[in-house]
Structure formats: C-alpha cells, structure tokens
Design an enzyme around this catalytic site. Structure first.
Site, short mmCIF file in Angstrom:
data_model
loop_
_atom_site.label_atom_id
_atom_site.label_comp_id
_atom_site.label_asym_id
_atom_site.label_seq_id
_atom_site.Cartn_x
_atom_site.Cartn_y
_atom_site.Cartn_z
N GLY A 148 36.24 36.07 34.79
CA GLY A 148 36.41 34.90 35.63
C GLY A 148 36.01 35.15 37.06
O GLY A 148 34.92 35.62 37.36
N GLY A 149 36.91 34.81 37.99
CA GLY A 149 36.62 34.89 39.41
C GLY A 149 36.24 33.54 39.97
O GLY A 149 35.98 32.58 39.24
N TRP A 150 36.18 33.47 41.29
CA TRP A 150 35.92 32.19 41.96
C TRP A 150 34.57 31.60 41.53
O TRP A 150 34.47 30.40 41.23
CB TRP A 150 35.95 32.38 43.47
CG TRP A 150 35.67 31.12 44.23
CD1 TRP A 150 34.49 30.74 44.78
CD2 TRP A 150 36.58 30.04 44.47
NE1 TRP A 150 34.60 29.51 45.38
CE2 TRP A 150 35.87 29.06 45.20
CE3 TRP A 150 37.92 29.82 44.16
CZ2 TRP A 150 36.48 27.87 45.62
CZ3 TRP A 150 38.52 28.64 44.58
CH2 TRP A 150 37.80 27.68 45.29
N ASN A 151 33.54 32.41 41.49
CA ASN A 151 32.21 31.89 41.19
C ASN A 151 32.07 31.41 39.75
O ASN A 151 31.21 30.60 39.45
CB ASN A 151 31.14 32.95 41.48
CG ASN A 151 30.98 33.22 42.96
OD1 ASN A 151 31.30 32.36 43.79
ND2 ASN A 151 30.51 34.40 43.31
N GLU A 210 40.40 30.64 37.93
CA GLU A 210 40.68 30.05 39.23
C GLU A 210 40.21 28.59 39.26
O GLU A 210 39.06 28.31 39.54
CB GLU A 210 39.98 30.85 40.32
CG GLU A 210 40.44 32.31 40.39
CD GLU A 210 39.82 33.10 41.53
OE1 GLU A 210 39.39 32.47 42.52
OE2 GLU A 210 39.76 34.32 41.44
N TYR A 211 41.10 27.63 38.98
CA TYR A 211 42.52 27.71 38.65
C TYR A 211 42.81 26.65 37.62
O TYR A 211 42.15 25.60 37.63
CB TYR A 211 43.40 27.47 39.88
CG TYR A 211 43.16 28.43 41.01
CD1 TYR A 211 43.78 29.68 41.02
CD2 TYR A 211 42.30 28.09 42.06
CE1 TYR A 211 43.57 30.56 42.07
CE2 TYR A 211 42.08 28.97 43.09
CZ TYR A 211 42.71 30.21 43.10
OH TYR A 211 42.49 31.08 44.11
N MET A 234 47.32 36.42 44.33
CA MET A 234 46.29 36.49 45.35
C MET A 234 46.79 35.89 46.67
O MET A 234 46.44 34.77 47.04
CB MET A 234 45.02 35.80 44.86
CG MET A 234 44.41 36.47 43.65
SD MET A 234 42.85 35.71 43.08
CE MET A 234 43.49 34.27 42.21
N TYR A 286 46.16 35.87 49.71
CA TYR A 286 45.19 35.93 50.79
C TYR A 286 44.34 34.67 50.75
O TYR A 286 44.57 33.79 49.91
CB TYR A 286 44.33 37.20 50.70
CG TYR A 286 43.89 37.59 49.31
CD1 TYR A 286 42.81 36.96 48.68
CD2 TYR A 286 44.55 38.59 48.61
CE1 TYR A 286 42.41 37.32 47.41
CE2 TYR A 286 44.15 38.97 47.33
CZ TYR A 286 43.08 38.33 46.74
OH TYR A 286 42.69 38.69 45.47
N TRP A 311 42.03 43.50 46.80
CA TRP A 311 40.70 42.93 46.71
C TRP A 311 39.97 43.24 48.01
O TRP A 311 40.27 42.70 49.04
CB TRP A 311 40.74 41.42 46.48
CG TRP A 311 39.34 40.90 46.36
CD1 TRP A 311 38.55 40.43 47.36
CD2 TRP A 311 38.54 40.86 45.18
NE1 TRP A 311 37.32 40.10 46.89
CE2 TRP A 311 37.28 40.36 45.55
CE3 TRP A 311 38.75 41.23 43.85
CZ2 TRP A 311 36.24 40.20 44.64
CZ3 TRP A 311 37.72 41.06 42.95
CH2 TRP A 311 36.49 40.54 43.34
#
Length: 476
Positions: free
Chosen positions: A112-115, A155-156, A219, A221, A374
């Site tokens: 996954g991840g943001w991208n 996310e998310y 997360m 941050y 991270w």
C-alpha cells in the site's frame, strides 16, 4: 522468624525479579523501521541501499512497498529492483539476508502506501473471492522470499475514493481473514493506520481490529503541512496554545499526545500501539521573511531537498547538511516540544534528537509498545553532519533500551568465522543454536554457515524469546 541469611536471599530474589521485570519491559519495546526502497535511486550521499541498513538498530524492518491489484493479486512495483529474475538487483533477497547478521531481527513487507491510494483496497476488501486471492498471494510471497510478516498500509478505509461501500466494516473482515491465513505459519500482521480522531473514526472500528493485529503503527505525523493556511510543525508532541481557541476542536486533535490518548481511549491496548515518528520535516515558503513564528502565513511548499527532491519535504539528513552550509535560525517550540527553523522565507518544522528523545520517553511513560520510524533513509545514516551514523535512531534506542540496541547485539558481536569447537552441520535447518557450554554465546545456522554472536556482559541467550536476556531470567 526470618534468619539474616534468609532475609538476604529474599531480598536478592526480589532484586532479581525486579531486574528481570525491567529487562523484559525494555525487551518488549519495538522499534519498527520502514525503508522506502526507491531511495536507492537518490543522488550523491542520499543514495540508500541495503548495505546502509544497520540491522541491529530496529526490532522490525519493513520493506516498502508492494501494490495491490483490483483482482486481489499482489503487485511488485519495481521488479528490476526487488527481484532477481531477468538480471534484477534482488533487493528483497538482500533485505532478508540482514537476518543472517542479526538473527533476532524480523522483516515484513508493506502493501500500500499513500501513492497506492485507497480504491483498489476497497474493491478487494468488499469481495470474498478477491480477499481470498490476496491472502493466498501474501502467504506465498512471504514464504517464497523469507519475510516474517505483512504490514497492511491502506490509506485510508472510507476515504480518498468515491465508492459507495462499507470500508470500515470490510476492513475488519479483511484483517480477520488475513490473520487466519497468516497465523498457521507464524507470520506477523501489522497495519499502518491514520492518527487524528476526526480521520481515524471514519476508517476504523478500533476494538474490532485489535484482535487481528500484532502491531498497530499509528502514523502520528503529517499533522501539519503546506495544506494548512499557516505554518505548523509536522508532529508536535503537545498542542499549541492557540489550538485551544479552535471552536471545532479539530486543531486540538493534531498532536501526538491527543492521538495516543484517542487510540487508547477508543480501545487500542497500549502494548500493541506503536507510535509513528517522522525522520523528515514539512517545509513552507513564508509570505514574508519577518513572519517566521509558528502560525505565520505562507504561500505554499518549501523548496525541495537535494535527495528527496520533493517540495515541502526535507529529510533530517538533507536539513542537517543545509544547516551546516547555510545560516539557519533554529528555534525550540517549548509548548509543543519540537524544533523549527527558518532562513529568509524558507521555514521547516522537523524532528531532532532532543524531540525524539521526548517522544521515546512518552512511549515509556505511557507503556506503549514502541516507536515506528518513517523512514530510515531520512536519518543522517552516514553521519555526515559530525555525529555518529543514525543519530535519530540511536537516540530513540538510548531512551528505550538504556543505550543498547534492542537485542543488545551490535555489528561487532557478529563474527562471521566459526568459533573453535562448534560449526553448524551442513544439513542443519536455518535457525538458532545456543552454545552447549556457554549460555551467553549463540549461533545462527544457514546453509551450513555458522554466524556467531556473543550476548553483552551479564546477559544470556534466551531460547524462548530468541534474544539476550538477564541471566536470572534464562534457563541455562
């Protein structure tokens, strides 16, 4: 009545139990380190490869990222980098080979991840056959490549896409089926999750997700950034004084203390809650050079760093080098317990060893499960700013483990040559063997090779926890 000798023995027993409890408390802390694998393509001193990872500074290393297809299949995003096929670089093999240096290290792969976005996760999570395909693909991939578990980084749920579905409940079903698929093989299941209450309560039924996750990586941050109307610090430990005047209550949720209190109150057990911290800062271009206090207006993102090359983001390694070359004004925000800095119209709120020591102490004081980072490549991993390599990560370990590494082992304790009188049999399965004559020595056998380790003074190798522990707590 007790004799003097009896009292002495009793007191010694109490002291040993207390020491053992303290040791177990420290050894139970986790340091979960993500590595953004694309950092191997960074220029100059920012280039970060497998050889730059110190495998003794983390309890868990997470390889980021793989992708997910709408069919439920795993997707290798950079096959040339990750795999060995077709003359690839075999990054994954090198990543998991770090366990030959530190046999108590755990490695996970993140999906996954943001991208990667949210939509494909949503499509898979709502479909039983696609979920089954994903679980099957994950198990096969972990087995094939030698990972110890999966980190799910959606996310998310319920956000960033327009599907009319039940992401929040489907996420729980997804976790449940993943756990059922991974558990028979002893694989770890962790998840990276959003932090602030107004976002997290959209995505997560926290009590329902807890039974299926070994680690919950919050997360905490990106709590402030160029998307805000005014400059703010990336991950403040506490709320700013001005946040109390926000009638919506939203600003009061955007700090580490509020995030942790929300997750604990909502049902997350402290020992599973891993506090995520950033090794990078969020930067801005100020509206005027004179308006440089937190809360000042800005006109957008700050300039990109030499390594990350992303406007609005500065890794600690980029920032500390910039501060050596240029005259930056460095300030400490006492209420929020974090630093910020500015030079002309460039402004950044970031982390330094002092602020991360405070966050690590917060973890200790609130009995949390540990810290998540991270990410590794943004620390000063080469030590080019006049300190030791990995100054941020070393400071976290200093607070959590009293100056030691998580296992008590270091690079110096790993000797590649066999010791006298012992070598692993050629057909020995991969795993740990304690020295039959010395409980402070142990070996990791792999392919007939012997990797030798010595526990620090006063500790013995514990076969139950696969780590060095107080001798009084180890059956020797």
């Amino acid at each position: 009545m007790w004799s003097v000798s009896g009292l002495v023995k009793l007191l010694l027993g109490v002291i040993l139990m207390a020491a053992s409890s303290s040791a177990q408390g420290n050894s139970s802390k986790n340091v979960v380190c993500y590595q953004g694998t694309w950092s191997v393509y960074r220029p100059g001193l920012g280039k970060f490869g497998m050889e730059d990872i110190d495998p003794f500074l983390c309890t868990h290393l997470i390889y980021a990222f793989l992708g997910i297809e709408e069919t439920g299949q795993l997707r290798v995003i950079d096959a040339y980098l990750d795999l060995e096929e077709n003359s690839g670089r075999g990054n994954i093999k090198s990543f998991n080979a770090l366990k030959l240096k530190n046999p108590v290290l755990k490695t996970l792969v993140a999906v996954g991840g943001w991208n990667e976005g949210s939509k494909r996760f949503s499509l898979v999570a709502r479909d039983p056959s696609k979920r089954e395909k994903f679980v099957d693909d994950v198990v096969r991939f972990l087995q094939r490549h030698g990972f110890d578990g999966l980190d799910l980084d959606w996310e998310y749920p319920g956000q960033r896409h327009s599907l009319d579905n039940e992401d929040r409940s489907n996420y729980i079903t997804f976790l449940k089926e993943l756990k059922e698929g991974l558990e028979p093989f002893g694989f770890i299941l962790s998840a990276a999750v959003g932090s602030a209450q107004f976002s997290a309560e959209i995505s997560y039924d926290i009590p329902a997700m807890v039974p299926y996750l070994d680690l919950i990586n919050v997360m905490a941050y990106d709590l402030h950034g160029p998307w805000d109307q005014v400059v703010g610090i990336n991950a403040p430990l506490y709320a700013a004084e001005k946040d109390a005047s926000d009638s919506s209550g939203r600003q009061q949720q955007l700090n580490v203390d509020a995030v942790v209190k929300y997750w604990l109150k909502a049902g997350a057990p402290a020992e599973k809650l891993i506090l995520g911290v950033p090794f990078y800062g969020r930067s801005f271009t100020l509206a005027t050079a004179e308006g440089n206090q937190p809360g000042a207006p800005h006109i957008g993102k700050g300039i990109a760093g030499n390594y990350s090359r992303e406007p609005g983001v500065l890794g600690y390694n980029e920032l500390c080098e910039m501060m050596e070359r240029e005259e930056w004004t460095q300030k400490w925000e006492a209420t929020q317990q974090v630093p910020y800095a500015y030079r002309q119209r460039q402004w950044v709120g970031y982390e330094d060893p002092r602020s991360l020591a405070l966050k690590a102490q917060y973890v200790m004081d609130n009995h949390l499960g540990g810290i998540m980072i991270w990410s590794l490549e943004s620390d000063d991993f080469r030590g080019t700013c006049g300190q030791q390599p990995y100054p941020l990560l070393h400071e976290i370990n200093r607070v959590l483990f009293g100056g030691n590494t998580p296992s008590g082992l270091t690079t110096e304790s790993n000797r590649e040559s066999p010791s006298e009188g012992f070598s692993c049999p050629a057909d020995a399965p991969a795993g740990y063997i304690r020295d039959p004559d010395n409980c402070s020595k142990f070996y990791y056998c792999s392919g007939g090779k012997t990797h030798n380790f010595d526990c620090p003074s006063g500790l013995n190798f514990d076969l139950d926890t696969k780590s060095c522990n107080y001798s009084g707590s180890v059956k020797c």
